[in-house]
Scaffold this motif. Structure first.
Motif, PDB file in Angstrom:
ATOM      1  N   HIS A 150      20.835 -25.977  53.441  1.00  0.00           N
ATOM      2  CA  HIS A 150      19.673 -25.150  53.786  1.00  0.00           C
ATOM      3  C   HIS A 150      19.425 -24.097  52.713  1.00  0.00           C
ATOM      4  CE1 HIS A 150      16.689 -23.496  56.566  1.00  0.00           C
ATOM      5  NE2 HIS A 150      17.072 -22.312  56.112  1.00  0.00           N
ATOM      6  N   ASN A 151      20.475 -23.407  52.300  1.00  0.00           N
ATOM      7  CA  ASN A 151      20.305 -22.395  51.264  1.00  0.00           C
ATOM      8  C   ASN A 151      19.926 -23.013  49.927  1.00  0.00           C
ATOM      9  OD1 ASN A 151      20.791 -20.300  53.009  1.00  0.00           O
ATOM     10  ND2 ASN A 151      22.954 -20.110  52.479  1.00  0.00           N
ATOM     11  N   LEU A 152      20.421 -24.211  49.650  1.00  0.00           N
ATOM     12  CA  LEU A 152      20.013 -24.898  48.425  1.00  0.00           C
ATOM     13  C   LEU A 152      18.503 -25.132  48.414  1.00  0.00           C
ATOM     14  CD1 LEU A 152      22.914 -27.476  47.998  1.00  0.00           C
ATOM     15  CD2 LEU A 152      22.301 -25.670  46.382  1.00  0.00           C
ATOM     16  N   GLY A 153      17.933 -25.368  49.592  1.00  0.00           N
ATOM     17  CA  GLY A 153      16.481 -25.500  49.677  1.00  0.00           C
ATOM     18  C   GLY A 153      15.773 -24.235  49.239  1.00  0.00           C
ATOM     19  N   TYR A 154      16.284 -23.081  49.647  1.00  0.00           N
ATOM     20  CA  TYR A 154      15.709 -21.812  49.185  1.00  0.00           C
ATOM     21  C   TYR A 154      15.823 -21.697  47.668  1.00  0.00           C
ATOM     22  CZ  TYR A 154      16.178 -20.087  54.066  1.00  0.00           C
ATOM     23  OH  TYR A 154      16.083 -19.903  55.418  1.00  0.00           O
ATOM     24  N   TRP A 155      17.017 -21.968  47.162  1.00  0.00           N
ATOM     25  CA  TRP A 155      17.283 -21.755  45.733  1.00  0.00           C
ATOM     26  C   TRP A 155      16.508 -22.723  44.852  1.00  0.00           C
ATOM     27  CZ3 TRP A 155      22.930 -21.747  47.631  1.00  0.00           C
ATOM     28  CH2 TRP A 155      23.256 -20.482  48.137  1.00  0.00           C
ATOM     29  N   HIS A 156      16.127 -23.880  45.401  1.00  0.00           N
ATOM     30  CA  HIS A 156      15.363 -24.852  44.621  1.00  0.00           C
ATOM     31  C   HIS A 156      13.863 -24.825  44.943  1.00  0.00           C
ATOM     32  CE1 HIS A 156      18.498 -26.831  42.353  1.00  0.00           C
ATOM     33  NE2 HIS A 156      19.245 -26.961  43.429  1.00  0.00           N
ATOM     34  N   GLY A 157      13.407 -23.822  45.693  1.00  0.00           N
ATOM     35  CA  GLY A 157      11.978 -23.674  45.962  1.00  0.00           C
ATOM     36  C   GLY A 157      11.410 -24.766  46.845  1.00  0.00           C
ATOM     37  N   ALA A 158      12.197 -25.284  47.779  1.00  0.00           N
ATOM     38  CA  ALA A 158      11.728 -26.324  48.701  1.00  0.00           C
ATOM     39  C   ALA A 158      10.828 -25.709  49.769  1.00  0.00           C
ATOM     40  CB  ALA A 158      12.928 -27.033  49.325  1.00  0.00           C
ATOM     41  N   ASP A 159      10.475 -26.495  50.785  1.00  0.00           N
ATOM     42  CA  ASP A 159       9.616 -26.028  51.870  1.00  0.00           C
ATOM     43  C   ASP A 159      10.469 -25.664  53.078  1.00  0.00           C
ATOM     44  OD1 ASP A 159       7.329 -26.623  50.366  1.00  0.00           O
ATOM     45  OD2 ASP A 159       7.223 -28.673  51.148  1.00  0.00           O
ATOM     46  N   TRP A 160      10.080 -24.592  53.756  1.00  0.00           N
ATOM     47  CA  TRP A 160      10.718 -24.279  55.033  1.00  0.00           C
ATOM     48  C   TRP A 160       9.752 -23.482  55.894  1.00  0.00           C
ATOM     49  CZ3 TRP A 160      11.812 -21.480  50.636  1.00  0.00           C
ATOM     50  CH2 TRP A 160      11.675 -20.101  50.709  1.00  0.00           C
ATOM     51  N   TRP A 161       9.905 -23.656  57.196  1.00  0.00           N
ATOM     52  CA  TRP A 161       9.143 -22.875  58.169  1.00  0.00           C
ATOM     53  C   TRP A 161      10.109 -21.907  58.821  1.00  0.00           C
ATOM     54  CZ3 TRP A 161       3.837 -23.848  59.573  1.00  0.00           C
ATOM     55  CH2 TRP A 161       3.332 -22.938  60.515  1.00  0.00           C
ATOM     56  N   GLY A 162       9.825 -20.621  58.708  1.00  0.00           N
ATOM     57  CA  GLY A 162      10.635 -19.588  59.329  1.00  0.00           C
ATOM     58  C   GLY A 162      10.008 -19.163  60.647  1.00  0.00           C
ATOM     59  N   ALA A 163      10.691 -19.411  61.744  1.00  0.00           N
ATOM     60  CA  ALA A 163      10.169 -19.095  63.078  1.00  0.00           C
ATOM     61  C   ALA A 163      10.941 -17.920  63.663  1.00  0.00           C
ATOM     62  CB  ALA A 163      10.283 -20.309  63.996  1.00  0.00           C
ATOM     63  N   GLY A 164      10.212 -17.010  64.291  1.00  0.00           N
ATOM     64  CA  GLY A 164      10.833 -15.851  64.906  1.00  0.00           C
ATOM     65  C   GLY A 164      10.285 -14.565  64.306  1.00  0.00           C
ATOM     66  N   PRO A 165      10.557 -13.424  64.948  1.00  0.00           N
ATOM     67  CA  PRO A 165      10.040 -12.143  64.471  1.00  0.00           C
ATOM     68  C   PRO A 165      10.525 -11.814  63.064  1.00  0.00           C
ATOM     69  CG  PRO A 165      10.899 -11.950  66.706  1.00  0.00           C
ATOM     70  CD  PRO A 165      11.320 -13.285  66.201  1.00  0.00           C
ATOM     71  N   GLY A 166       9.586 -11.521  62.161  1.00  0.00           N
ATOM     72  CA  GLY A 166       9.934 -11.141  60.801  1.00  0.00           C
ATOM     73  C   GLY A 166      10.330 -12.287  59.899  1.00  0.00           C
ATOM     74  N   ALA A 167      10.359 -13.522  60.412  1.00  0.00           N
ATOM     75  CA  ALA A 167      10.818 -14.658  59.600  1.00  0.00           C
ATOM     76  C   ALA A 167       9.825 -14.968  58.481  1.00  0.00           C
ATOM     77  CB  ALA A 167      11.006 -15.886  60.482  1.00  0.00           C
ATOM     78  N   HIS A 168      10.352 -15.404  57.340  1.00  0.00           N
ATOM     79  CA  HIS A 168       9.547 -15.791  56.185  1.00  0.00           C
ATOM     80  C   HIS A 168       9.492 -17.307  56.073  1.00  0.00           C
ATOM     81  CE1 HIS A 168      10.045 -11.608  55.189  1.00  0.00           C
ATOM     82  NE2 HIS A 168       9.409 -11.723  54.036  1.00  0.00           N
ATOM     83  N   SER A 169       8.367 -17.819  55.599  1.00  0.00           N
ATOM     84  CA  SER A 169       8.175 -19.253  55.404  1.00  0.00           C
ATOM     85  C   SER A 169       7.648 -19.513  54.007  1.00  0.00           C
ATOM     86  CB  SER A 169       7.166 -19.804  56.425  1.00  0.00           C
ATOM     87  OG  SER A 169       7.564 -19.565  57.757  1.00  0.00           O
ATOM     88  N   HIS A 170       7.808 -20.760  53.555  1.00  0.00           N
ATOM     89  CA  HIS A 170       7.243 -21.177  52.268  1.00  0.00           C
ATOM     90  C   HIS A 170       6.914 -22.660  52.334  1.00  0.00           C
ATOM     91  CE1 HIS A 170       7.590 -23.107  48.274  1.00  0.00           C
ATOM     92  NE2 HIS A 170       6.834 -22.074  47.917  1.00  0.00           N
ATOM     93  N   VAL A 171       5.680 -23.003  52.057  1.00  0.00           N
ATOM     94  CA  VAL A 171       5.262 -24.406  51.978  1.00  0.00           C
ATOM     95  C   VAL A 171       4.323 -24.555  50.788  1.00  0.00           C
ATOM     96  CG1 VAL A 171       4.000 -26.290  53.098  1.00  0.00           C
ATOM     97  CG2 VAL A 171       5.499 -24.828  54.466  1.00  0.00           C
ATOM     98  N   GLY A 172       4.722 -25.359  49.836  1.00  0.00           N
ATOM     99  CA  GLY A 172       3.852 -25.715  48.720  1.00  0.00           C
ATOM    100  C   GLY A 172       3.265 -24.550  47.957  1.00  0.00           C
ATOM    101  N   GLY A 173       4.061 -23.507  47.734  1.00  0.00           N
ATOM    102  CA  GLY A 173       3.581 -22.366  46.965  1.00  0.00           C
ATOM    103  C   GLY A 173       2.866 -21.301  47.768  1.00  0.00           C
ATOM    104  N   VAL A 174       2.779 -21.471  49.085  1.00  0.00           N
ATOM    105  CA  VAL A 174       2.224 -20.431  49.962  1.00  0.00           C
ATOM    106  C   VAL A 174       3.377 -19.859  50.786  1.00  0.00           C
ATOM    107  CG1 VAL A 174       0.641 -19.906  51.858  1.00  0.00           C
ATOM    108  CG2 VAL A 174      -0.021 -21.550  50.084  1.00  0.00           C
ATOM    109  N   ARG A 175       3.508 -18.544  50.762  1.00  0.00           N
ATOM    110  CA  ARG A 175       4.578 -17.862  51.479  1.00  0.00           C
ATOM    111  C   ARG A 175       3.956 -16.910  52.499  1.00  0.00           C
ATOM    112  NH1 ARG A 175       8.635 -16.164  47.464  1.00  0.00           N
ATOM    113  NH2 ARG A 175       7.062 -14.692  46.743  1.00  0.00           N
ATOM    114  N   TRP A 176       4.509 -16.868  53.687  1.00  0.00           N
ATOM    115  CA  TRP A 176       4.013 -15.931  54.700  1.00  0.00           C
ATOM    116  C   TRP A 176       5.181 -15.410  55.529  1.00  0.00           C
ATOM    117  CZ3 TRP A 176       3.658 -21.167  54.945  1.00  0.00           C
ATOM    118  CH2 TRP A 176       4.092 -21.819  56.101  1.00  0.00           C
ATOM    119  N   TRP A 177       4.905 -14.335  56.262  1.00  0.00           N
ATOM    120  CA  TRP A 177       5.956 -13.688  57.037  1.00  0.00           C
ATOM    121  C   TRP A 177       5.377 -13.200  58.351  1.00  0.00           C
ATOM    122  CZ3 TRP A 177       4.443 -12.773  52.114  1.00  0.00           C
ATOM    123  CH2 TRP A 177       3.576 -11.700  51.887  1.00  0.00           C
TER     124      TRP A 177
END
Length: 410
Positions: free
Chosen positions: A283-310
């Protein structure tokens, strides 16, 4: 999950992403991060987005309203992503996820399965506080589908735990790790913090001995960072405690690296060691390699295809926005090419495989070669095979000065 959120652009109420972000979805690793914002007490060094029961007493927020919101957000994720790729990894963090109990963590994983879905070989991690675990807990969440446990140990020295306001008893984290292994978890991580005021080299040695005796296959060790607004920062500002010393932190890092390497745990990221590559945190390797993830929950951060939101921070507002049919996103940003390059250098350089030298500009490549001459980057890795396909890989000294090396290469 840091408590302070950055500024950004307005996020659409329906959570829709631009088509460019969805291009290639499924060809990159996809993970789900779930943020559990509840803690029994607040540790003095922590600035994560967490809340104690007393802090939520006058609020409608509760574990149940949070879980209802989580299910709704994950369903939103499935709609926004179209046909979402099944999650290769799931990481339940916090906060203290183990406060939900085995039944609550089962509900969390079921919510992911029922919406986004899980890949057949998915890595599923939950963080846990040693004091809110036990043999039955581990057996139940292993049966539910969790494959990896991360336990917050921080130290085996009672006086160090007291400075950090950690409530678990010395020895409990290592025993919890053994319980997790007996319950069938092949992958167990223990977290350490080094450089706490009052910690000695002998204290750290005892902590490392306890980690190794527990038989875990992964260790994360972080230098203590004093975050503004925390109780520990206030104590240091008042002069009650000394601030961490950079030279001491470097000594503690070297001590940690040598002890772990001698026991067969080798670094694969500046702050992470494992017995073998299959024990690396995917999972952390995904962060370090700029992969996609959906962060669910209060304050969580997400990244998909170069768009990041929180997401919005407070659990009550998080649940309320979702109950109204809205995305809980507070804001978002679209990363520029320069942003993505900077992050790639900053993150991949921290890994044992390093960064391809041809990912750098000509000027940065010159700096990389100078850094290799100075002993900060590995010369052999830089040369590659027959002088081609070289990589920028940090030496031990380079790891100690990783931030400075990044600045030189960007």
């Amino acid at each position: 999950m840091p408590s302070a959120l950055p500024d950004g652009d307005v996020a659409p109420p329906d959570g829709a992403l631009p088509g460019s972000a969805l291009t290639g979805l499924g060809k990159r690793p996809f993970g789900v991060y779930v943020h559990v914002p509840f803690c029994a007490t607040r540790c003095g060094y922590c600035d994560f987005n967490t809340y104690t029961a007393a802090e939520l007493a006058s609020s409608p927020a509760s574990p149940q309203s949070w879980l209802d919101g989580l299910r709704t957000e994950l369903a939103l994720a499935a709609r926004v992503l179209g046909t979402p790729p099944k999650a290769d990894t799931v990481f339940v963090g916090g906060g203290t996820p183990s406060l939900l109990g085995a039944a609550g963590l089962t509900d969390v994983l079921d919510a992911v399965r029922d919406t986004v879905g899980l890949a057949p070989d998915a890595e599923v991690t939950t963080e846990s506080n040693p004091e809110s675990t036990g043999p039955a807990f581990f057996a139940q969440i292993r049966a539910a589908g969790y494959t990896r446990i991360s336990l917050g140990m921080q130290s085996a020295a009672p006086h160090v735990l007291a400075v950090l306001d950690r409530t678990h008893t010395p020895g409990r984290a290592a025993e919890a790790a053994r319980e997790a292994r007996r319950a069938g978890f092949d992958h167990v991580n223990l977290d350490l913090i080094y450089g706490t005021p009052g910690e000695t080299a002998s204290d750290l040695a005892a902590s490392l001995d306890a980690v190794l005796e527990a038989g875990v296959d992964h260790v994360s060790a972080y230098a203590l960072i004093i975050e503004e607004g925390t109780a520990l920062a206030r104590r240091i500002k008042r002069g009650d405690l000394p601030a961490p010393d950079d030279d001491v932190l470097a000594d503690r890092y070297e001590q940690t690296d040598k002890a772990l390497a001698a026991a067969g745990l080798h670094w694969y990221e500046v702050s992470n060691w494992a017995t073998e590559p299959k024990a690396w945190c995917r999972h952390n390797l995904g962060y370090w390699h700029g992969a996609d993830w959906w962060g669910a929950g209060p304050g969580a951060h997400s990244h998909v295809g170069g768009v990041r939101w929180w997401n919005v921070k407070h659990p009550a507002r998080y649940a309320a926005e979702l109950a109204k049919g809205n995305s809980p996103a507070a804001a978002r940003e679209t990363l520029t090419r320069e942003d993505r390059h900077l992050e790639r250098v900053m993150l991949e350089l921290r890994l044992v495989d390093g960064l391809p030298i041809d990912a750098l500009s000509e000027e940065a490549q010159k700096e990389a070669r100078l850094a290799a001459e100075e002993g900060l980057l590995d010369k052999a890795a830089m040369a590659g095979v027959n002088g081609r396909f070289g990589r920028c890989v940090l030496t031990f000294t380079g790891r100690l000065l990783a931030d400075a090396v990044v600045r030189r290469l960007t």
